[in-house]
Write a protein that holds these residues in place. Structure first.
Motif, PDB file in Angstrom:
ATOM      1  N   THR A  10       0.816  -1.219   0.000  1.00  0.00           N
ATOM      2  CA  THR A  10       0.000   0.000   0.000  1.00  0.00           C
ATOM      3  C   THR A  10       0.850   1.270   0.000  1.00  0.00           C
ATOM      4  N   GLY A  11       2.071   1.162   0.524  1.00  0.00           N
ATOM      5  CA  GLY A  11       2.937   2.335   0.643  1.00  0.00           C
ATOM      6  C   GLY A  11       2.707   3.134   1.901  1.00  0.00           C
ATOM      7  N   SER A  12       1.744   2.720   2.744  1.00  0.00           N
ATOM      8  CA  SER A  12       1.370   3.500   3.921  1.00  0.00           C
ATOM      9  C   SER A  12       1.607   2.736   5.212  1.00  0.00           C
ATOM     10  N   LYS A  13       1.804   3.487   6.286  1.00  0.00           N
ATOM     11  CA  LYS A  13       1.924   2.914   7.619  1.00  0.00           C
ATOM     12  C   LYS A  13       0.967   3.631   8.554  1.00  0.00           C
ATOM     13  N   ASN A  14       0.489   2.903   9.554  1.00  0.00           N
ATOM     14  CA  ASN A  14      -0.358   3.496  10.579  1.00  0.00           C
ATOM     15  C   ASN A  14       0.507   4.020  11.718  1.00  0.00           C
ATOM     16  N   LEU A  15       0.292   5.275  12.086  1.00  0.00           N
ATOM     17  CA  LEU A  15       1.034   5.901  13.171  1.00  0.00           C
ATOM     18  C   LEU A  15       0.069   6.342  14.264  1.00  0.00           C
ATOM     19  N   LYS A  16       0.577   6.384  15.464  1.00  0.00           N
ATOM     20  CA  LYS A  16      -0.216   6.891  16.571  1.00  0.00           C
ATOM     21  C   LYS A  16      -0.345   8.401  16.442  1.00  0.00           C
ATOM     22  N   GLU A  17      -1.373   8.949  17.055  1.00  0.00           N
ATOM     23  CA  GLU A  17      -1.647  10.379  16.948  1.00  0.00           C
ATOM     24  C   GLU A  17      -0.480  11.238  17.435  1.00  0.00           C
ATOM     25  N   ASP A  18       0.254  10.740  18.441  1.00  0.00           N
ATOM     26  CA  ASP A  18       1.324  11.540  19.018  1.00  0.00           C
ATOM     27  C   ASP A  18       2.659  11.348  18.302  1.00  0.00           C
ATOM     28  N   GLU A  19       2.693  10.495  17.270  1.00  0.00           N
ATOM     29  CA  GLU A  19       3.931  10.291  16.528  1.00  0.00           C
ATOM     30  C   GLU A  19       4.037  11.310  15.400  1.00  0.00           C
ATOM     31  N   PRO A  20       5.226  11.891  15.175  1.00  0.00           N
ATOM     32  CA  PRO A  20       5.385  12.917  14.140  1.00  0.00           C
ATOM     33  C   PRO A  20       5.167  12.337  12.748  1.00  0.00           C
ATOM     34  N   HIS A  21       4.504  13.093  11.897  1.00  0.00           N
ATOM     35  CA  HIS A  21       4.312  12.633  10.535  1.00  0.00           C
ATOM     36  C   HIS A  21       4.344  13.828   9.588  1.00  0.00           C
ATOM     37  N   THR A  22       5.260  13.772   8.634  1.00  0.00           N
ATOM     38  CA  THR A  22       5.386  14.781   7.598  1.00  0.00           C
ATOM     39  C   THR A  22       5.516  14.067   6.254  1.00  0.00           C
ATOM     40  N   ILE A  23       5.360  14.805   5.188  1.00  0.00           N
ATOM     41  CA  ILE A  23       5.472  14.207   3.850  1.00  0.00           C
ATOM     42  C   ILE A  23       6.906  13.725   3.624  1.00  0.00           C
ATOM     43  N   VAL A  24       7.079  12.456   3.290  1.00  0.00           N
ATOM     44  CA  VAL A  24       8.422  11.887   3.126  1.00  0.00           C
ATOM     45  C   VAL A  24       8.618  11.257   1.750  1.00  0.00           C
ATOM     46  N   THR A  25       7.602  11.324   0.887  1.00  0.00           N
ATOM     47  CA  THR A  25       7.731  10.716  -0.439  1.00  0.00           C
ATOM     48  C   THR A  25       7.682  11.772  -1.538  1.00  0.00           C
ATOM     49  N   LYS A  26       8.263  11.407  -2.674  1.00  0.00           N
ATOM     50  CA  LYS A  26       8.233  12.240  -3.873  1.00  0.00           C
ATOM     51  C   LYS A  26       7.507  11.486  -4.985  1.00  0.00           C
ATOM     52  N   SER A  27       7.113  12.217  -6.018  1.00  0.00           N
ATOM     53  CA  SER A  27       6.546  11.573  -7.193  1.00  0.00           C
ATOM     54  C   SER A  27       7.607  10.652  -7.808  1.00  0.00           C
ATOM     55  N   PRO A  28       7.220   9.444  -8.170  1.00  0.00           N
ATOM     56  CA  PRO A  28       8.208   8.480  -8.672  1.00  0.00           C
ATOM     57  C   PRO A  28       8.504   8.580 -10.164  1.00  0.00           C
TER      58      PRO A  28
END
Length: 218
Positions: free
Chosen positions: A172-190
């Protein structure tokens, strides 16, 4: 719980294309289909070369620098249940090991010869002693690669038991993170990665791959 895209399309396809290409390489050599073996080898060469380039200019989680962890970080990761963005510390070591094994397999294959009809495209540029060494290492290294694949499968099972579905994330390319875990855009167009891959693949198939392709489809 939030969902974060951590693997771009090229990285995901690279992973599964590599699985298929290694299977084809194994099958073709076991069945004596040397032309298919060379075609699959050139495909794998274009794939791994693009992955290394994308590891410099690509997504944050695709970068080679993201694979550098200390041994202490590897040890600590076994005690932690925290999600990581991208490869875990032990996972990064496995990826680097696969890179080393696959590159070794490709380079030795390019310099290998059966001594009768089939030579790798680099055989004419190296000594006979180098060819003999390449033949020996090519066979030994593939056995090591198979053991590494087995270890990788066991690691996937281990992390699945710990509640980390690595296979699902690579699909899927995705991971589930907890609400308190930092998440920012880390992917680029392939699309740039795909452009590089197809250019490299075309060059390889029109040069080194032209003869085995013509023979295979004749």
């Amino acid at each position: 719980m939030t969902t974060l895209k951590v693997w771009d399309g090229f990285i995901r396809c690279f992973h599964w294309f590599l699985v298929v290409s290694i299977a084809v390489l194994y099958f073709s050599i076991e069945e004596g289909m040397i032309e298919l073996h060379f075609i699959a080898g050139f495909f794998t060469l274009a794939l791994i070369a693009t992955r290394l380039i994308w590891g410099v200019i690509g997504s944050k989680t695709a970068k080679l620098s993201a694979l550098i962890y200390s041994p202490k970080a590897v040890f600590n990761s076994f005690k932690s249940s925290k999600n990581t963005i991208g490869h875990s510390a032990p996972g990064s070591y496995m990826v680097l090991a696969f890179f080393a094994l696959i590159i070794t397999q490709l380079v030795t294959g390019l310099m290998s010869s059966d001594g009768i009809l089939t030579d790798g495209p680099l055989v004419e540029y190296v000594s006979s002693d180098t060819v003999d060494f390449a033949n020996w290492l090519h066979h030994l290294n593939f056995d090591i690669l198979l053991y590494a694949i087995g270890l990788h499968v066991l690691a996937i099972i281990f992390y699945r038991i710990k509640g980390k579905p690595l296979v699902k994330a690579m699909i899927t390319g995705s991971k589930n993170l907890k609400e308190d875990e930092p998440h920012t855009i880390v992917t680029k167009s392939p699309w740039l990665a795909w452009g590089i891959f197809f250019i490299l693949l075309f060059i390889l198939m029109m040069t080194w791959g032209k003869e085995p392709i013509n023979y295979f489809f004749s």
